[in-house]
Design an enzyme around this catalytic site. Structure first.
Site, PDB file in Angstrom:
ATOM      1  N   GLY B  33       8.022   2.376  -7.989  1.00 47.52           N
ATOM      2  CA  GLY B  33       8.612   2.760  -6.613  1.00 47.52           C
ATOM      3  C   GLY B  33       9.265   1.648  -6.217  1.00 47.52           C
ATOM      4  N   GLY B  35      10.841   0.352  -2.212  1.00 46.16           N
ATOM      5  CA  GLY B  35      10.839   0.705  -0.867  1.00 46.16           C
ATOM      6  C   GLY B  35      11.348  -0.297  -0.087  1.00 46.16           C
ATOM      7  N   ALA B  36      10.950  -0.293   1.001  1.00 45.65           N
ATOM      8  CA  ALA B  36      11.475  -1.367   2.181  1.00 45.65           C
ATOM      9  C   ALA B  36      11.081  -2.663   2.080  1.00 45.65           C
ATOM     10  CB  ALA B  36      11.149  -0.649   3.758  1.00 45.65           C
ATOM     11  N   GLY B  38       9.912  -4.135  -1.185  1.00 50.93           N
ATOM     12  CA  GLY B  38      10.003  -4.692  -2.580  1.00 50.93           C
ATOM     13  C   GLY B  38       9.811  -3.639  -3.330  1.00 50.93           C
ATOM     14  N   LYS B  53       3.613  -5.927  -7.706  1.00 49.25           N
ATOM     15  CA  LYS B  53       4.395  -5.686  -6.462  1.00 49.25           C
ATOM     16  C   LYS B  53       5.143  -6.956  -6.377  1.00 49.25           C
ATOM     17  CE  LYS B  53       5.488  -4.018  -2.125  1.00 49.25           C
ATOM     18  NZ  LYS B  53       5.403  -3.006  -1.269  1.00 49.25           N
ATOM     19  N   ASP B 145       0.862   2.853   8.186  1.00 50.15           N
ATOM     20  CA  ASP B 145       1.916   3.687   7.298  1.00 50.15           C
ATOM     21  C   ASP B 145       1.338   4.912   6.834  1.00 50.15           C
ATOM     22  OD1 ASP B 145       4.352   4.463   6.707  1.00 50.15           O
ATOM     23  OD2 ASP B 145       4.841   2.744   5.485  1.00 50.15           O
TER      24      ASP B 145
HETATM   25  N1  LIG Z   1      -1.862   0.181  -7.027  1.00 46.45           N
HETATM   26  C1  LIG Z   1      -0.722   1.176  -7.233  1.00 46.45           C
HETATM   27  N2  LIG Z   1      -1.185   2.221  -8.035  1.00 46.45           N
HETATM   28  C2  LIG Z   1      -0.443   3.331  -8.408  1.00 46.45           C
HETATM   29  N3  LIG Z   1       0.729   3.734  -7.691  1.00 46.45           N
HETATM   30  C3  LIG Z   1       0.945   2.944  -6.644  1.00 46.45           C
HETATM   31  C4  LIG Z   1       0.268   1.538  -6.414  1.00 46.45           C
HETATM   32  N4  LIG Z   1       0.726   1.157  -5.289  1.00 46.45           N
HETATM   33  C5  LIG Z   1       1.860   1.836  -4.855  1.00 46.45           C
HETATM   34  N5  LIG Z   1       1.851   2.700  -5.496  1.00 46.45           N
HETATM   35  C6  LIG Z   1       3.088   3.985  -5.451  1.00 46.45           C
HETATM   36  O1  LIG Z   1       4.231   3.252  -5.262  1.00 46.45           O
HETATM   37  C7  LIG Z   1       4.700   3.940  -4.045  1.00 46.45           C
HETATM   38  C8  LIG Z   1       5.654   2.614  -3.545  1.00 46.45           C
HETATM   39  O2  LIG Z   1       4.904   1.644  -3.217  1.00 46.45           O
HETATM   40  P1  LIG Z   1       4.812   0.930  -1.921  1.00 46.45           P
HETATM   41  O3  LIG Z   1       3.879  -0.223  -1.655  1.00 46.45           O
HETATM   42  O4  LIG Z   1       4.607   2.123  -0.656  1.00 46.45           O
HETATM   43  O5  LIG Z   1       6.210   0.315  -1.583  1.00 46.45           O
HETATM   44  P2  LIG Z   1       7.070   0.265  -0.419  1.00 46.45           P
HETATM   45  O6  LIG Z   1       6.033   0.094   0.744  1.00 46.45           O
HETATM   46  O7  LIG Z   1       8.038  -1.009  -0.353  1.00 46.45           O
HETATM   47  O8  LIG Z   1       7.985   1.638  -0.195  1.00 46.45           O
HETATM   48  C9  LIG Z   1       3.819   4.331  -3.514  1.00 46.45           C
HETATM   49  O9  LIG Z   1       3.973   5.376  -2.401  1.00 46.45           O
HETATM   50  C10 LIG Z   1       2.736   4.833  -4.307  1.00 46.45           C
HETATM   51  O10 LIG Z   1       3.116   6.106  -4.756  1.00 46.45           O
END
Ligand SMILES: Nc1ncnc2c1ncn2[C@@H]1O[C@H](COP(=O)(O)OP(=O)(O)O)[C@@H](O)[C@H]1O
Lengths: 249, 302
Positions: B33, B35-36, B38, B53, B145
């Site tokens: 993924g 996002g805002a 990273g 991440k 969030d």
């Molecule tokens: N530990 C993890 N294992 C599997 N999927 C994850 C994990 N962390 C995040 N994700 C997936 O990745 C997406 C994006 O990550 P996120 O941390 O929300 O990034 P951002 O906050 O920058 O948008 C999440 O909505 C989730 O579905």
């Protein structure tokens, strides 16, 4: 600890300045006075606009020590918050790395520390971000092309004030428009911390034709002197701003 | 310098990420993924899948690592993914990027899950999620969030897991990360100061958004009552949702109990359904006895 005050100008515009001073130069001068200049370039929602004229947006923010974003009107609210917060964090980080330098006796950036120790620095930055006094001067471009974006601008400012109110630290904001009838800028709302006032201001917005961004920036920065009950801010170097550089046209 | 929209970092499949401090090497498998704050990648550390991440903004990494460490303090049930490593990597033209590595949760976002498996899953999922939120609130923090994309149902264990700790905020502080539709400030139903009811509001909107009649992103009106009215498949939960939206639950357990009561009532109604019932039954809709038992079974296992 006296956490001090962070001062920012938030310029919301949709294009190139076309009259008066070079806004990039004015922005540099403003940054020298300890005020960061953030700029949001708003594109038309119908996505027909060429974003070329908007490169100035980035240049103004860069020389003003601030953050810039070019976005469609529908994400304006989140952008206003992100930009303000990031600029604030940037200012605080600058302050914190000066402190680190004093501790370590050399230029130290957060990333020179082992990751384990960064958590503490981050906590300090967050604490300051939550507690410092924040003064934000919102300068809205109301030239003709901005007309259909005004609703989005109003919503974004409304939403922004809501976030300001959630902070522990004090805040003041004021709203100016440019251009205005017979003048470069017009004060729509004097410094206040009352969120309810935004709604009353916006119906008054009327759009004009020209976009004297530089001149407008130059004028509004003086009003940081008028923030109620705040530590004194002096527009010492006003003379530098008033003279010395040419116009962009 | 800071004019890019988001602090994302592009990494390629098979790219090796070697930490500058801890010297562990990760092999990138794919992007999960962006996002805002990273980018997040699926990666391999020897044979183990992990989530990595990485951000151009090192303070994002520090902040989320702090949040994950705080979550670790909860004993037993793991709140959020386990933190495995924190490091820097040098890429391209000597640019240093901070990253952290956590447990990879092989799961499906709750909205997708419910769409596939049926609305009856909202009961066991809510029970679990609200207990987790309660534990987090007991630590003096809110999740912030909360949205369906951040609630994953683990494919294997069917456990609900929260991911994306970027919004975790101590009580009384201003909430910095939220998503418009789930934020009570947007609906003019409250402020953005962290307190348990902020999360419960967001969860109520999550519930609404899972009604097939609702397209939350396309809602033009800021009148939440209209949204409730159009969520016709969730009728039995309307009272609970309304309560949460108006900040009338002080704690997550209160909301949990209220949802459980609706569940009990629904089951009773469905048992006596043969005699008579004008009670709206969409929630159980396709709910054959089998699926109800299935949901119940999971509920008791959980
Ligand atoms: N530990 C993890 N294992 C599997 N999927 C994850 C994990 N962390 C995040 N994700 C997936 O990745 C997406 C994006 O990550 P996120 O941390 O929300 O990034 P951002 O906050 O920058 O948008 C999440 O909505 C989730 O579905």
């Amino acid at each position: 600890m006296n956490t001090g005050t962070i001062r920012q100008i938030l310029l919301i515009t949709d294009g190139c300045s076309n009259q008066g001073e070079d806004p990039v130069q004015v922005s540099t001068m403003i940054a020298d006075k300890g005020v960061a200049v953030n700029v949001i370039g708003v594109l038309d929602d119908d996505k027909s606009e060429e974003p070329t004229g908007l490169s100035e947006v980035n240049e103004i923010a860069q020389s003003g020590g601030g953050i810039s974003r070019i976005v469609y009107a529908d994400v304006l609210s989140e952008t206003v918050q992100t930009v303000t917060r990031q600029a604030m964090t940037q200012t605080i980080q600058g302050f914190v790395s000066k402190e680190l330098k004093e501790i370590f006796g050399k230029e130290t950036d957060e990333t020179d520390l082992p990751p384990e120790e960064r958590g503490e620095v981050q906590r300090v930055v967050e604490d300051l971000g939550e507690t410092v006094d924040l003064q934000v001067l919102i300068l809205v471009d109301t030239s003709a092309s901005m007309q259909n974006k005004m609703e989005a601008v109003k919503d974004a400012i409304d939403d922004f004030i809501l976030s300001l109110q959630a902070r522990t630290g004090n805040h003041y904001y004021s709203i100016f428009q440019f251009p205005a009838k017979n003048q470069v800028v017009k004060e729509l709302l004097p410094w206040t911390n009352d969120g309810a006032k935004v709604a009353k201001v916006f119906p008054k917005l009327a759009a004009g034709g020209i976009t004297p961004t530089g001149a407008a920036l130059k004028q509004v920065v003086r009003s940081f002197q008028n923030v109620p009950n705040s530590a004194e801010w002096r527009d010492d170097s006003d003379d530098i701003i008033d003279s010395s550089y040419g116009t962009s046209q | 310098m800071t004019s890019s929209i988001h602090p994302t970092v592009r990494l390629n499949k098979y790219q090796k990420i070697r930490g500058k401090w801890n010297k562990r090497t990760y092999t990138i498998v794919r992007l999960i993924g962006e996002g805002a704050r990273g980018s997040i990648y699926l990666a391999l550390l020897s044979q183990q899948y992990v989530a990595l991440k990485i951000s151009q903004d090192s303070s994002v990494v520090s902040a989320e690592v702090n949040a994950l460490k705080m979550l670790k303090k909860v004993q037993g049930q793991s709140l959020g993914p386990l933190l495995l490593d924190v490091d820097d990597v040098v890429l391209g033209h000597q640019t240093v990027y901070a990253f952290y590595v956590m447990e990879y949760i092989d799961g499906v976002p709750l909205n997708t899950w419910v769409k596939q498996e049926g609305l009856q899953w909202l009961f066991p999922a809510s029970q679990q999620l609200l207990s987790q939120l309660h534990q987090l609130h007991n630590l003096g923090h809110i999740f912030g969030d909360l949205k369906p994309e951040n609630i994953l149902v683990d494919r294997k264990s069917k456990q609900v897991r929260l991911v994306d700790v970027g919004g975790v905020t101590p009580f009384g502080r201003s909430i910095r990360e939220y998503t418009t539709w789930y934020d009570r400030g947007y609906w003019k139903l409250g402020d953005r100061r962290a307190e348990p009811s902020y999360d419960l509001f967001a969860y109520a909107v999550c519930l609404l958004s899972m009604d097939p009649h609702i397209k939350i992103q396309q809602m033009k009106s800021k009148d939440i009552e209209k949204v409730i009215q159009s969520a016709t498949s969730l009728k039995p939960l309307h009272a609970v949702i309304r309560h949460a939206l108006h900040g009338e639950f002080d704690t997550a357990v209160e909301m949990k109990h209220a949802i459980e009561q609706v569940n009990q009532k629904q089951l009773k109604v469905s048992q006596t359904k043969t005699s008579k019932s004008n009670f709206k039954m969409e929630l159980m809709g396709v709910g054959t006895i089998v699926t109800i038992h299935f949901a119940l079974l999971y509920y008791f296992i959980w």
